[in-house]
Design a protein around this motif. Sequence first.
Motif, PDB file in Angstrom:
ATOM      1  N   ILE A 241       0.793  -1.164   0.169  1.00 57.70           N
ATOM      2  CA  ILE A 241       0.002  -0.023   0.031  1.00 57.70           C
ATOM      3  C   ILE A 241       0.838   1.141  -0.035  1.00 57.70           C
ATOM      4  CG2 ILE A 241      -1.776   1.195   1.334  1.00 57.70           C
ATOM      5  CD1 ILE A 241      -2.781  -1.556   2.315  1.00 57.70           C
ATOM      6  N   LEU A 242       1.975   1.402   0.740  1.00 61.08           N
ATOM      7  CA  LEU A 242       2.805   2.346   0.788  1.00 61.08           C
ATOM      8  C   LEU A 242       3.525   2.743  -0.625  1.00 61.08           C
ATOM      9  CD1 LEU A 242       4.384   4.279   2.873  1.00 61.08           C
ATOM     10  CD2 LEU A 242       6.317   2.411   2.677  1.00 61.08           C
ATOM     11  N   GLU A 243       3.831   1.852  -1.309  1.00 63.47           N
ATOM     12  CA  GLU A 243       4.284   1.935  -2.644  1.00 63.47           C
ATOM     13  C   GLU A 243       3.141   2.486  -3.775  1.00 63.47           C
ATOM     14  OE1 GLU A 243       6.932   2.654  -5.835  1.00 63.47           O
ATOM     15  OE2 GLU A 243       7.490   2.753  -3.541  1.00 63.47           O
ATOM     16  N   GLN A 244       2.157   1.593  -3.693  1.00 64.27           N
ATOM     17  CA  GLN A 244       1.249   1.600  -4.716  1.00 64.27           C
ATOM     18  C   GLN A 244       0.443   2.867  -4.370  1.00 64.27           C
ATOM     19  OE1 GLN A 244      -0.932  -2.121  -4.877  1.00 64.27           O
ATOM     20  NE2 GLN A 244       1.268  -3.032  -4.751  1.00 64.27           N
ATOM     21  N   ARG A 245       0.188   3.540  -3.245  1.00 69.59           N
ATOM     22  CA  ARG A 245      -0.605   4.546  -3.057  1.00 69.59           C
ATOM     23  C   ARG A 245       0.529   5.569  -2.140  1.00 69.59           C
ATOM     24  NH1 ARG A 245      -6.297   3.527  -0.623  1.00 69.59           N
ATOM     25  NH2 ARG A 245      -6.318   5.542  -0.750  1.00 69.59           N
ATOM     26  N   ASP A 246       0.601   5.772  -0.794  1.00 62.10           N
ATOM     27  CA  ASP A 246       1.374   6.205  -0.133  1.00 62.10           C
ATOM     28  C   ASP A 246       1.171   6.214   1.443  1.00 62.10           C
ATOM     29  OD1 ASP A 246      -1.179   7.868   0.397  1.00 62.10           O
ATOM     30  OD2 ASP A 246      -0.483   9.504  -0.971  1.00 62.10           O
ATOM     31  N   ARG A 247       2.118   6.734   2.310  1.00 59.20           N
ATOM     32  CA  ARG A 247       1.943   6.760   3.714  1.00 59.20           C
ATOM     33  C   ARG A 247       0.257   7.207   4.340  1.00 59.20           C
ATOM     34  NH1 ARG A 247       2.618   9.768   8.440  1.00 59.20           N
ATOM     35  NH2 ARG A 247       4.162   8.764  10.188  1.00 59.20           N
ATOM     36  N   ALA A 248      -0.092   8.411   3.604  1.00 59.64           N
ATOM     37  CA  ALA A 248      -1.216   8.821   4.018  1.00 59.64           C
ATOM     38  C   ALA A 248      -2.560   7.613   3.856  1.00 59.64           C
ATOM     39  CB  ALA A 248      -1.808   9.914   3.097  1.00 59.64           C
ATOM     40  N   ALA A 249      -2.337   6.941   2.854  1.00 56.38           N
ATOM     41  CA  ALA A 249      -3.507   5.921   2.438  1.00 56.38           C
ATOM     42  C   ALA A 249      -3.346   4.744   3.789  1.00 56.38           C
ATOM     43  CB  ALA A 249      -3.045   5.021   1.182  1.00 56.38           C
ATOM     44  N   ILE A 250      -2.156   4.488   4.339  1.00 55.72           N
ATOM     45  CA  ILE A 250      -1.917   3.689   5.283  1.00 55.72           C
ATOM     46  C   ILE A 250      -2.838   4.140   6.714  1.00 55.72           C
ATOM     47  CG2 ILE A 250      -0.695   2.257   6.660  1.00 55.72           C
ATOM     48  CD1 ILE A 250       1.449   2.205   4.325  1.00 55.72           C
ATOM     49  N   LEU A 251      -2.354   5.478   7.071  1.00 53.98           N
ATOM     50  CA  LEU A 251      -3.095   5.920   7.915  1.00 53.98           C
ATOM     51  C   LEU A 251      -4.634   6.120   7.758  1.00 53.98           C
ATOM     52  CD1 LEU A 251      -0.806   9.318   8.593  1.00 53.98           C
ATOM     53  CD2 LEU A 251      -1.383   7.567  10.416  1.00 53.98           C
ATOM     54  N   GLU A 252      -5.180   6.442   6.715  1.00 55.53           N
ATOM     55  CA  GLU A 252      -6.387   6.410   6.407  1.00 55.53           C
ATOM     56  C   GLU A 252      -6.967   5.066   6.594  1.00 55.53           C
ATOM     57  OE1 GLU A 252      -9.941   7.096   2.814  1.00 55.53           O
ATOM     58  OE2 GLU A 252      -7.403   7.547   2.332  1.00 55.53           O
ATOM     59  N   LEU A 253      -6.422   4.028   6.253  1.00 60.44           N
ATOM     60  CA  LEU A 253      -6.946   2.698   6.285  1.00 60.44           C
ATOM     61  C   LEU A 253      -6.920   2.535   7.943  1.00 60.44           C
ATOM     62  CD1 LEU A 253      -7.785  -0.120   5.281  1.00 60.44           C
ATOM     63  CD2 LEU A 253      -5.427  -0.600   5.027  1.00 60.44           C
ATOM     64  N   LEU A 254      -5.882   2.559   8.745  1.00 59.29           N
ATOM     65  CA  LEU A 254      -5.751   2.180   9.896  1.00 59.29           C
ATOM     66  C   LEU A 254      -7.167   2.991  10.603  1.00 59.29           C
ATOM     67  CD1 LEU A 254      -2.047   2.180  10.694  1.00 59.29           C
ATOM     68  CD2 LEU A 254      -3.644   0.006  10.672  1.00 59.29           C
ATOM     69  N   CYS A 255      -7.246   4.330  10.418  1.00 55.32           N
ATOM     70  CA  CYS A 255      -8.201   5.046  11.193  1.00 55.32           C
ATOM     71  C   CYS A 255      -9.380   4.736  10.814  1.00 55.32           C
ATOM     72  CB  CYS A 255      -8.006   6.677  10.724  1.00 55.32           C
ATOM     73  SG  CYS A 255      -6.164   7.311  11.611  1.00 55.32           S
ATOM     74  N   LYS A 256      -9.869   4.487   9.657  1.00 53.42           N
ATOM     75  CA  LYS A 256     -11.115   4.035   9.062  1.00 53.42           C
ATOM     76  C   LYS A 256     -11.400   2.871   9.948  1.00 53.42           C
ATOM     77  CE  LYS A 256     -11.540   2.587   5.010  1.00 53.42           C
ATOM     78  NZ  LYS A 256     -11.773   2.442   3.603  1.00 53.42           N
ATOM     79  N   VAL A 257     -10.626   1.871  10.064  1.00 52.97           N
ATOM     80  CA  VAL A 257     -11.260   0.578  10.258  1.00 52.97           C
ATOM     81  C   VAL A 257     -11.177   0.575  11.710  1.00 52.97           C
ATOM     82  CG1 VAL A 257     -10.128  -1.817  10.858  1.00 52.97           C
ATOM     83  CG2 VAL A 257     -10.173  -0.982   8.524  1.00 52.97           C
ATOM     84  N   PHE A 258     -10.464   1.272  12.372  1.00 52.49           N
ATOM     85  CA  PHE A 258     -10.655   1.309  13.866  1.00 52.49           C
ATOM     86  C   PHE A 258     -11.822   2.268  14.287  1.00 52.49           C
ATOM     87  CE2 PHE A 258      -6.227  -0.387  14.438  1.00 52.49           C
ATOM     88  CZ  PHE A 258      -6.489  -1.307  15.354  1.00 52.49           C
ATOM     89  N   ALA A 259     -12.205   3.229  13.415  1.00 54.08           N
ATOM     90  CA  ALA A 259     -13.236   3.894  13.839  1.00 54.08           C
ATOM     91  C   ALA A 259     -14.748   3.009  13.470  1.00 54.08           C
ATOM     92  CB  ALA A 259     -13.429   5.285  12.872  1.00 54.08           C
ATOM     93  N   ARG A 260     -14.543   2.257  12.563  1.00 56.03           N
ATOM     94  CA  ARG A 260     -15.750   1.336  12.330  1.00 56.03           C
ATOM     95  C   ARG A 260     -15.743   0.298  13.379  1.00 56.03           C
ATOM     96  NH1 ARG A 260     -15.382  -0.515   6.338  1.00 56.03           N
ATOM     97  NH2 ARG A 260     -15.721   1.376   6.269  1.00 56.03           N
TER      98      ARG A 260
END
Length: 354
Positions: A241-260
């Motif tokens: 995910i880091l290479e195909q998208r970026d660091r922000a995408a990982i942060l977004e994924l983690l925050c979204k999953v834990f919010a849900r």
Amino acid sequence: MAEITPGLEKRLIGALQPIRGFVLAQALHQFMDTGIHDALTKHGALPVDRLAQLCGLSADRLGGFLLYLANEDFVVIAVDGTVGLTSAGAEIGVFQPWYALLVGGYTPAFAGLREALADPAAYASRNAAQVGVGSCGISEYDALPIAERLFQQIPGRVGTVVDLGCGDGRYLAELCDRNPGLRGVGVELAEQSVTNARRLMQQRGLAERVAVVAGRADDPPDLADRPGPLCFITAFVLQEILEQRDRAAILELLCKVFARHPDASWIVIEVDHRPADPDVMGHDLGLAYYNPYYLIHRITEQRLETRRFWEDLFAEAGLSVVGPEVPDPVYDSLGLKLGYLLRAAGAPAIRADL
């Protein structure tokens, strides 16, 4: 005209050793991947014709292949023409996952090295199914024991484990096998890996407990109907995910999953990026495995990062972190594979009954 000087033959032999190793690595991968090694392990010494029949191969060409392996001391050909494994041939089977990953999975990447070096926007290709088989096999020695140790530290009972980027499913199957009642969801993008994982769940009697779905690791499916609490796992996936998208995408994924899923846990396995560290590259395992592994991750759609990078990212996401856990030093003394248990901030991360 080329100059022929004393000692030229010795220099030539030395210069050809990498080519010898290249051919031998390809041959050993096919030795195992075609089923030849399994057949000789199961049946013992066999006539070439019978071995060819068992493996669906040409007897004539198999004979030439076996002569090559005999010269490299991986098989022995008896006077009566039967073929059996040498001690080296028997031993190599233990390490099949490393050959599946580096040779079966990444030969296309090494073949595309020139293009990848010339064009920073180009990525070298890989055989995703073989990468999945190799990665899951290797994980039985490192990522799976790490994940199990972290899994046991989750407070309460986990209802469903969600493996994002599950490969051939072996990793997920082992976790569910060792934890009766645990349900599983495997998410995998590669079509062949999805097929392999579903077949494995059938073979292991886990089809009723474990679902394998096609999808992206950075876009988890709807899990509302799965028994909770959930435990997510990403083993060597955040680097993609880091290479195909970026660091922000990982942060977004983690925050979204834990919010849900605020009561969820997340086990992350990644690799500390230290290719310029002389303590790592001065170690035999560093040169044998991590040096090519680091190279692969500079030319394919993956990006390794340092331990500090990952720990800073988890802190920025506001997560409670346990770890890192590292492999057993009897197997890998470098401690480069890192396991973390992530929980929402303030949530207990250590089970009180341990």
